[in-house]
Design a protein around this motif. Structure first.
Motif, PDB file in Angstrom:
ATOM      1  N   ARG A   9      50.663  36.138  28.599  1.00 13.04           N
ATOM      2  CA  ARG A   9      49.523  37.415  27.727  1.00 13.04           C
ATOM      3  C   ARG A   9      48.344  36.743  28.488  1.00 13.04           C
ATOM      4  O   ARG A   9      47.473  37.559  29.014  1.00 13.04           O
ATOM      5  N   LYS A  10      47.450  35.927  27.867  1.00 12.02           N
ATOM      6  CA  LYS A  10      46.207  35.707  28.686  1.00 12.02           C
ATOM      7  C   LYS A  10      46.391  36.441  30.331  1.00 12.02           C
ATOM      8  O   LYS A  10      45.481  36.617  30.533  1.00 12.02           O
ATOM      9  N   THR A  11      46.596  35.570  30.712  1.00 13.33           N
ATOM     10  CA  THR A  11      47.152  35.450  32.225  1.00 13.33           C
ATOM     11  C   THR A  11      47.084  37.233  32.628  1.00 13.33           C
ATOM     12  O   THR A  11      46.298  37.279  33.492  1.00 13.33           O
ATOM     13  N   TYR A  12      48.097  37.664  32.102  1.00 15.75           N
ATOM     14  CA  TYR A  12      48.252  39.029  31.894  1.00 15.75           C
ATOM     15  C   TYR A  12      46.667  40.165  31.892  1.00 15.75           C
ATOM     16  O   TYR A  12      46.349  40.803  32.608  1.00 15.75           O
ATOM     17  N   ILE A  13      46.087  39.486  31.164  1.00 15.75           N
ATOM     18  CA  ILE A  13      44.606  40.222  30.349  1.00 15.75           C
ATOM     19  C   ILE A  13      43.951  39.926  31.311  1.00 15.75           C
ATOM     20  O   ILE A  13      43.139  41.121  31.821  1.00 15.75           O
ATOM     21  N   ILE A  14      43.860  38.667  31.595  1.00 15.35           N
ATOM     22  CA  ILE A  14      42.597  38.309  32.558  1.00 15.35           C
ATOM     23  C   ILE A  14      42.666  38.683  33.510  1.00 15.35           C
ATOM     24  O   ILE A  14      41.579  39.836  35.086  1.00 15.35           O
ATOM     25  N   GLU A  15      43.348  39.378  34.357  1.00 15.48           N
ATOM     26  CA  GLU A  15      43.862  39.775  35.838  1.00 15.48           C
ATOM     27  C   GLU A  15      43.649  41.879  36.033  1.00 15.48           C
ATOM     28  O   GLU A  15      43.695  41.584  36.891  1.00 15.48           O
ATOM     29  N   GLN A  16      44.263  41.652  34.134  1.00 10.91           N
ATOM     30  CA  GLN A  16      43.425  43.577  34.336  1.00 10.91           C
ATOM     31  C   GLN A  16      42.363  43.217  34.154  1.00 10.91           C
ATOM     32  O   GLN A  16      41.431  44.515  34.773  1.00 10.91           O
ATOM     33  N   LEU A  17      41.864  42.397  33.805  1.00  7.29           N
ATOM     34  CA  LEU A  17      40.145  42.545  33.392  1.00  7.29           C
ATOM     35  C   LEU A  17      39.460  41.976  34.793  1.00  7.29           C
ATOM     36  O   LEU A  17      38.255  43.060  35.212  1.00  7.29           O
ATOM     37  N   LEU A  18      40.221  41.057  35.595  1.00  5.35           N
ATOM     38  CA  LEU A  18      39.374  41.243  37.230  1.00  5.35           C
ATOM     39  C   LEU A  18      39.687  42.638  37.677  1.00  5.35           C
ATOM     40  O   LEU A  18      38.679  42.559  38.581  1.00  5.35           O
ATOM     41  N   ARG A  19      40.507  43.555  37.898  1.00  5.63           N
ATOM     42  CA  ARG A  19      41.050  43.934  38.651  1.00  5.63           C
ATOM     43  C   ARG A  19      39.911  45.093  38.406  1.00  5.63           C
ATOM     44  O   ARG A  19      39.608  45.897  39.193  1.00  5.63           O
ATOM     45  N   LYS A  20      39.354  45.045  37.217  1.00  5.50           N
ATOM     46  CA  LYS A  20      38.365  46.666  37.055  1.00  5.50           C
ATOM     47  C   LYS A  20      36.809  45.452  36.760  1.00  5.50           C
ATOM     48  O   LYS A  20      35.946  46.122  36.882  1.00  5.50           O
ATOM     49  N   GLY A  21      36.981  44.619  37.330  1.00  6.09           N
ATOM     50  CA  GLY A  21      35.332  43.590  38.019  1.00  6.09           C
ATOM     51  C   GLY A  21      35.249  43.615  37.181  1.00  6.09           C
ATOM     52  O   GLY A  21      33.515  42.995  36.811  1.00  6.09           O
ATOM     53  N   VAL A  22      35.540  42.626  35.600  1.00  3.65           N
ATOM     54  CA  VAL A  22      35.277  42.853  34.295  1.00  3.65           C
ATOM     55  C   VAL A  22      35.120  40.933  34.784  1.00  3.65           C
ATOM     56  O   VAL A  22      36.454  40.341  35.247  1.00  3.65           O
ATOM     57  N   TYR A  23      34.342  39.685  34.885  1.00  5.10           N
ATOM     58  CA  TYR A  23      34.665  38.514  35.065  1.00  5.10           C
ATOM     59  C   TYR A  23      34.264  37.088  34.285  1.00  5.10           C
ATOM     60  O   TYR A  23      34.440  35.850  34.385  1.00  5.10           O
ATOM     61  N   LYS A  24      33.639  38.384  33.255  1.00  2.04           N
ATOM     62  CA  LYS A  24      32.702  37.069  31.986  1.00  2.04           C
ATOM     63  C   LYS A  24      32.739  37.844  30.602  1.00  2.04           C
ATOM     64  O   LYS A  24      32.390  38.999  31.004  1.00  2.04           O
ATOM     65  N   LYS A  25      32.219  37.166  30.026  1.00  4.10           N
ATOM     66  CA  LYS A  25      32.547  37.988  28.294  1.00  4.10           C
ATOM     67  C   LYS A  25      31.183  37.355  27.767  1.00  4.10           C
ATOM     68  O   LYS A  25      31.473  36.171  27.747  1.00  4.10           O
ATOM     69  N   ASP A  26      30.057  38.112  27.519  1.00  4.23           N
ATOM     70  CA  ASP A  26      29.510  37.466  26.480  1.00  4.23           C
ATOM     71  C   ASP A  26      28.960  35.727  27.799  1.00  4.23           C
ATOM     72  O   ASP A  26      28.739  34.808  27.007  1.00  4.23           O
ATOM     73  N   ASN A  27      28.504  35.811  28.811  1.00  3.85           N
ATOM     74  CA  ASN A  27      28.625  34.694  30.257  1.00  3.85           C
ATOM     75  C   ASN A  27      29.874  33.461  29.706  1.00  3.85           C
ATOM     76  O   ASN A  27      29.180  31.917  30.023  1.00  3.85           O
ATOM     77  N   THR A  28      30.241  33.521  29.215  1.00  2.00           N
ATOM     78  CA  THR A  28      32.118  33.063  29.189  1.00  2.00           C
ATOM     79  C   THR A  28      32.453  33.823  30.114  1.00  2.00           C
ATOM     80  O   THR A  28      32.850  34.486  30.148  1.00  2.00           O
ATOM     81  N   GLN A  29      33.233  31.865  30.300  1.00  2.00           N
ATOM     82  CA  GLN A  29      34.160  32.515  31.658  1.00  2.00           C
ATOM     83  C   GLN A  29      35.548  33.036  31.341  1.00  2.00           C
ATOM     84  O   GLN A  29      36.014  32.656  29.995  1.00  2.00           O
ATOM     85  N   LEU A  30      36.619  34.199  31.516  1.00  2.00           N
ATOM     86  CA  LEU A  30      37.286  34.611  30.609  1.00  2.00           C
ATOM     87  C   LEU A  30      38.525  33.483  30.636  1.00  2.00           C
ATOM     88  O   LEU A  30      39.136  33.736  28.931  1.00  2.00           O
TER      89      LEU A  30
END
Length: 56
Positions: free
Chosen positions: A14-35
């Motif tokens: 599930r984590k991998t799926y969500i990370i892939e979806q976020l990366l597709r939208k150009g999101v690489y970090k959240k509050d300076n923390t890697q996904l």
């Protein structure tokens, strides 16, 4: 009851799926923390805030 190894695999999947979806939208970090450093709950919150929608 789920064997712990199966539950762990499902969480990681599930984590991998969500990370892939976020990366597709150009999101690489959240509050300076890697996904990949975020917990499943934190990833779900990021998904909802960046992508929106309840169909996660």
């Amino acid at each position: 009851m789920f064997p712990l190894s199966l539950l762990r695999k499902q969480v990681e999947s599930r984590k991998t799926y969500i990370i892939e979806q976020l990366l597709r939208k150009g999101v690489y970090k959240k509050d300076n923390t890697q996904l990949y450093e975020l917990t499943l709950n934190e990833l779900e919150e990021a998904y909802k805030s960046y992508i929106g929608g309840a169909d996660l």
